[in-house]
Design a protein around this motif. Structure first.
Motif, short mmCIF file in Angstrom:
data_model
loop_
_atom_site.label_atom_id
_atom_site.label_comp_id
_atom_site.label_asym_id
_atom_site.label_seq_id
_atom_site.Cartn_x
_atom_site.Cartn_y
_atom_site.Cartn_z
N THR A 66 -99.10 -82.28 97.65
CA THR A 66 -98.01 -81.84 97.39
C THR A 66 -97.59 -81.73 96.04
N ARG A 67 -97.42 -80.42 95.74
CA ARG A 67 -96.96 -79.97 94.23
C ARG A 67 -95.62 -80.59 93.90
N ALA A 68 -95.51 -81.13 92.68
CA ALA A 68 -94.34 -81.79 92.27
C ALA A 68 -93.53 -80.33 91.56
N ASP C 226 -91.17 -59.99 98.18
CA ASP C 226 -90.84 -60.44 97.17
C ASP C 226 -92.06 -61.44 96.16
N ALA C 227 -93.16 -61.59 97.09
CA ALA C 227 -94.10 -62.50 96.54
C ALA C 227 -94.95 -61.65 95.33
N ARG C 347 -99.10 -76.43 104.35
CA ARG C 347 -98.10 -75.43 103.61
C ARG C 347 -96.79 -76.20 103.23
N PRO C 348 -96.18 -75.87 102.13
CA PRO C 348 -96.60 -74.87 101.36
C PRO C 348 -97.88 -75.11 100.45
N PRO C 349 -98.43 -73.81 99.92
CA PRO C 349 -97.85 -72.44 100.14
C PRO C 349 -98.03 -71.69 101.20
N TYR C 350 -97.00 -71.14 101.73
CA TYR C 350 -97.18 -70.41 103.05
C TYR C 350 -98.10 -68.99 102.80
N PRO C 351 -98.54 -68.59 103.93
CA PRO C 351 -99.17 -67.38 103.62
C PRO C 351 -98.56 -66.13 103.04
N ALA C 352 -97.29 -66.12 103.34
CA ALA C 352 -96.57 -65.16 102.57
C ALA C 352 -96.66 -64.98 101.31
N GLU C 353 -97.02 -66.04 100.60
CA GLU C 353 -96.86 -66.29 99.18
C GLU C 353 -98.61 -66.47 98.73
N GLY C 358 -106.02 -65.35 98.99
CA GLY C 358 -104.99 -65.93 97.99
C GLY C 358 -104.01 -65.10 97.68
N LYS C 359 -104.11 -64.08 98.39
CA LYS C 359 -102.77 -62.89 98.34
C LYS C 359 -101.64 -62.75 99.05
N PRO C 360 -100.48 -62.51 98.96
CA PRO C 360 -99.42 -62.30 99.99
C PRO C 360 -99.74 -61.82 101.06
N THR C 361 -99.61 -62.34 102.23
CA THR C 361 -100.02 -61.91 103.38
C THR C 361 -98.96 -62.15 104.52
#
Lengths: 239, 167, 640
Positions: A66-68, C226-227, C347-353, C358-361
């Motif tokens: 988990t990123r800080a 927005d990503a 997640r995070p990062p979520y697929p939207a990001e 590795g791209k916004p999806t």
């Protein structure tokens, strides 16, 4: 710099740090099994969970990956975290009671009973050996195969890969391979379950020389306590 | 039994460019042609796509539709979806297992059948359901299992035929 | 009419194609349509179709023979529809090939004793128009003795928005799709709306993801917009893995263009030019239909570099699953497309990001995509008037299990479970009573009979300990053992767990061990506490949604059916008489007439006896297979 809060205290770390790295920087202990410095975080053992966020939206997350982030609120020893660790470790002991590392962790986190049938599995699928081989030894000779209950670490087609250099790094890094002291017969899964504060080895043998790193229980109640040392010496001379 | 010549496999692989993303479609093509994934072909794919063999092996053993060993000729899929479960699916599976000689799932000793479970063929209104090759048998009863399986024994019937479903 | 499909570059061309489609959808000759989706085929629809073709050819009848997707009455398959111009459409059910001749011979009259229902017209939620089959010519919009769809409880409460074309159009016909308003919403979006406008409409509509979690679709779209990162991708999750759920299959087999159109609109709104439809490998017909529809749309320039002359380009590829339920999870699905094992990522990062490559999806479910054209066409205001305050629109459910009408139904949110089971479903057959309704598949829970008055919406189902899920709705009667059901779902999850994280892999295994022990009568009351502890641990510490929702079946059955667990533990009884170790089969000495029908089927060779004399059952050999109970016509087998 990223500013976050751990256990109520403000903390700052470089961007890109994980919560685990932040905690370690500040000397806050978080138990891990599948983590090793120098290898990418894997997040399989779940032991490093901490509580992130504030109620009612807080949740448990693995600190190793988990990123800080700016403003993050982290608690490493909340009731929820402690309960999770205890339940996880109880299951780890049941899965691999022969592992010293797991028994020590269980002792350190207050696991006082093991209510499951012991399975004595030699692999907890932490993935350290696979990552070691791929990332540090750049060989990738072993990997995971199968899925779910049949998942295991394997050599492709059960044949030693041409890329294996027999370096032994996989053996070295394995946490389950380090066996606990046998102290007679280990008939209960849980090492410290008897809560008997005399070292078990000295009950079983007339004389013994312990080569193991002191386990947690031994540290608390074993021959390394000054009064116990006196008692043992006295018993030995009396014979 | 392999049905494609080695040369043809190379041609088939030519259609795909050397991207990791093509790994699963390529394995699916091999599985469809050979009814399993032969070791030497997997090694060839590993070299062609520049993917470590342990990765290819991991993918080949992760997904249910792949098999590393030759499978029985006729694929018997007993549906164990929830609707079929409440209508006796597990008992049909036991009966199929007994009749084919498999112990639970897998290929029968005579290599005629491979018994698998599947969760949801989508015929829940007609549960319990079993599929042999491409033929679907809904509203099954244990008494009908032997009769259905005998239709396929010894090459008497090839997949793709049609039987009226209602008795 | 291949020429018509080339280069649909403007609205005029689209209209021309639509007109042609209307000609085949509502022709001036008799049209015989057979439902050949997977349900139909399983029931024998291909034989019926062959028979129809044979008779029409040999007798040189001037009839059109066509196929369609799910007409909507799965328990009555094979279904056959007769369209006579100017008359109501007549649906025949449970059609056998030998009945086809009679049905065709009677034309243009119907055969009431074989008919199920008549439809006098259809509503098109996309256009808001109603098509009257009888053309108001007073021919008589009734057939004596045959109810109309509008009267039938199964259909009365339904509102077919996602399923708007299923059972009406030929899924292989782009023209018929256009005739029903298809691709007009795409034109409207591309030519009259800016991408932000489309996102705003979807957000205002209140649409929530139909794949299970119910995340607000507009919010997801905004996040992808927005990503930072390019190219962006759009994915359709058709890895429908919940056992008992086949809604997505129904849409893909019955109306594949609706999903394609939705995805192109989504791509436009989000600035993505590439879409992937990920379909499970176990749906070969759906895969075939989607591939054919993509080819048609590409030939017609509805996919490509310059869609409808707008300058916007989009293409779609199909990726097949390879047999892994976990690949329905977003990050595992993405991994699978990338050629890796389907192990979820945290997640995070979520697929939207950070999604595909590795791209916004943007990943959405089949139903969600199929709803998008309707929202664009009718507007968010219209859509948001359907359903409840927090759960807008309709939901497709596969209503299956111990219910009279097993079918794919689409109902507005807010309808109660009781209405669904009793009215739409027609109640529990065989004189039995409903015990529970299971929703949400292996991630969901069981709602007991007393609580069936709760409305079907995301919040109410969550509060009751279940989830909406993808739409599987399984009715269970009083012959279902809830401990057995918990065991069943745990077995499924244990099989399908990817195995990466300890909590899920070992936790589901241990939960299954404990529940199995209880089901076999070897459990203790401490086991219930242990079960709750493991369940808590799995829920709190698992890596992905499969793990965190894995305890739901156990927790919900413990919550509502604790007595059943206790009966297994304390009394060593299975009240529903399901758990093998706790039941015994015996022969009723009074009733058995020695017919011997049960003997050859007895898998343990436990039943013996001479003909016409009372037979005996040796308990030691009995395997509890139940085939004797199945076969005995005299009710001479008792289960205790």
């Amino acid at each position: 710099m990223i500013h976050l809060t751990i256990n109520g205290s403000p903390v700052q770390v470089d961007e890109g740090s994980t919560v685990l790295e932040a905690a370690r920087l500040y000397g806050i202990p978080i138990p891990t099994l599948c983590h090793a410095d120098g290898l990418t975080p894997y997040g399989a053992c779940r032991l490093c969970v901490v509580e992130v966020g504030t109620a009612p939206k807080s949740r448990l997350a693995t600190s190793c990956n988990t990123r800080a982030t700016e403003g993050l609120v982290v608690r490493t020893n909340s009731a929820r975290v402690e309960r999770a660790r205890r339940l996880l470790l109880e299951l780890y002991v049941a899965t691999s009671p022969q592992s010293k590392r797991i028994q020590d962790l269980a002792s350190a986190h207050g696991v006082r009973e093991c209510r499951y049938e012991a399975k004595h599995e030699t692999c907890i699928q932490c993935g350290l050996c696979v990552r070691m081989c791929a990332e540090q030894m750049i060989a990738g000779a072993i990997g995971f195969a199968g899925r779910g209950t049949t998942r295991k670490v394997a050599r492709p087609f059960d044949q030693t890969s041409e890329t294996c250099r027999q370096c032994g790094a996989c053996l070295y890094i394995c946490p389950t391979c380090e066996l606990r002291c046998q102290a007679g017969t280990a008939d209960t899964a849980l090492c410290n379950g008897c809560l008997n504060f005399s070292p078990p080895c000295f009950n079983s043998y007339d004389d013994a020389m312990c080569f193991l790193d002191p386990c947690h229980a031994c540290e608390l109640a074993g021959p390394f306590r000054a009064d116990a040392r006196t008692k043992i010496r006295a018993t030995a001379t009396a014979r | 039994m392999p049905t494609l010549e080695t040369a043809t496999i190379d041609e088939a692989l030519e259609q795909y460019d050397e991207r990791r993303a093509n790994l699963i479609p390529i394995l699916q093509d091999i599985q469809a042609a050979y009814s399993y994934l032969p070791e030497d072909l997997l090694r060839r794919v590993s070299r062609k796509l520049h993917v470590p063999l342990s990765d290819v092996y991991q993918v080949a053993t992760f997904y249910r539709c792949f098999s590393l060993k030759p499978r029985g000729k006729h694929v018997v899929q007993v549906c164990l979806g929830t609707a079929c479960h409440v209508r006796g699916g597990p008992r049909i599976l036991e009966r199929v297992s007994t009749e084919t000689g498999t112990v639970g799932l897998g290929t029968s000793p005579d290599m005629e059948f491979v018994v698998e479970t599947v969760r949801c063929l989508g015929c829940c209104g007609l549960a319990p359901v079993m599929r042999v090759d491409r033929d679907v048998y809904p509203s099954l009863e244990q008494s009908k299992v032997k009769v259905v399986l005998n239709r396929y024994r010894g090459g008497r019937k090839r997949g793709g035929g049609k039987e009226p479903a209602h008795g | 009419m291949a020429e018509l499909l080339h280069h649909i570059t403007d609205l005029e061309e689209l209209e021309r194609v639509a007109t042609h489609g209307r000609g085949s959808l509502y022709p001036d000759r008799v049209k015989i349509v057979v439902g050949t989706a997977t349900c139909g085929r399983a029931a024998g629809a291909e034989d019926v179709l062959e028979k129809v073709r044979e008779i029409v050819e040999t007798k040189k009848l001037p009839y059109i023979v066509a196929e369609t997707g799910c007409i909507g009455w799965c328990s009555q398959e094979p279904l056959l529809d007769i369209w006579v111009p100017g008359r109501p459409r007549v649906t025949y059910g449970r059609v056998k090939p030998k009945q086809v001749a009679d049905i065709l011979a009677a034309l243009p009259e119907a055969v009431p004793k074989l008919a199920l229902a008549v439809m006098t017209g259809d509503d098109n939620p996309l256009t808001g128009k109603h098509a009257d089959y009888c053309n108001g010519n007073g021919h008589g919009s009734k057939v004596d003795g045959v109810p109309s769809y509008a009267e039938l409880p199964l259909f009365r409460r339904q509102m077919r928005i996602v399923m708007r074309n299923c059972g009406i159009v030929d899924p292989a016909s782009l023209e018929e799709y256009a005739a029903r308003g298809g691709y007009h919403a795409l034109w409207k979006a591309l030519w009259t709306q800016k991408p932000e406008d489309v996102v705003r409409e979807v957000t205002a509509s209140g649409l929530r993801g139909r794949g299970g979690a119910g995340f607000p679709t507009g919010r997801k779209w905004q996040a992808v917009r927005d990503a930072k990162g390019s190219p962006k991708y759009v994915i359709c999750n058709a890895d429908e893995g919940d056992p008992g759920a086949y809604m997505d299959r129904g849409v893909l087999e019955g109306d594949p263009h609706s999903v394609i159109e939705g995805m192109i609109i989504g791509g436009y709104a989000l600035g993505a030019h590439h879409g992937v439809i990920y379909v499970r490998d176990e749906y070969p017909l759906a895969v075939a239909r989607v591939l054919a529809a993509i080819r048609q749309a590409t030939r017609a320039d509805l996919l490509g570099d310059n869609i409808l002359g707008s300058g916007f380009g989009f293409d779609i590829e199909v990726a097949k699953g390879a047999g892994a339920f976990v690949c329905g999870e977003e990050t595992a699905l993405i991994a699978s497309i990338e050629g890796r094992v389907g192990e979820p990522h945290p997640r995070p990062p979520y697929p939207a990001e950070k999604g595909l490559w590795g791209k916004p999806t943007c990943i959405n479910n089949v139903e969600t995509w199929a709803t998008v054209p309707v929202i664009v066409s009718r507007g968010s205001e219209w859509f948001s008037r359907i359903g409840t305050e927090k759960s807008k629109g309709t939901k497709v459910f596969s209503l299956v299990g111990n219910v009279a009408n097993t079918a794919l139904i689409e109902v507005p949110m807010g309808i109660t479970l009781r209405q669904v089971v009793d009215e739409v479903g027609g109640g529990v057959p065989g004189g039995r009573t409903v015990k529970a309704v299971q929703t949400g598949g292996p991630s969901g829970g069981c709602i007991p009979a007393e609580n069936l008055d709760l409305p079907v919406d995301y919040e109410s189902l969550n509060a009751a300990g279940s989830i909406m899920g993808s739409g599987g709705m399984i009715v269970m009667d009083d012959h279902t053992c809830m401990v057995d059901i918990a065991k069943y779902f745990l077995g499924f999850l244990e099989d399908e767990s990817c195995g990466k994280c300890f909590s899920c892999r070992v936790g589901t295994q241990r939960m299954k061990e404990i529940v199995t022990r209880i089901a076999q009568g070897r459990g203790t009351e401490d086991d219930l506490d242990l079960l709750e502890d493991v369940a808590w641990m799995v829920q709190e510490t698992s890596l992905c949604g499969l793990g965190t929702s894995a305890p739901n079946p156990v927790l919900s059955t413990l919550r509502y059916f604790r007595n059943e667990y206790l009966a297994h533990i304390r009394d060593h009884k299975c009240p529903a008489k399901v758990c093998k170790e706790l039941i015994t089969y015996t022969i009723d000495a009074v009733v058995c007439n020695g017919c011997g029908a049960c003997v050859p089927l007895c898998s343990g060779g436990a039943i013996t006896g001479t003909k016409r004399m009372l037979h005996t059952l040796d308990q030691a050999k009995c395997t509890k297979c139940g085939s004797c109970l199945e076969t005995c016509k005299f009710d001479a087998i008792l289960v205790n």
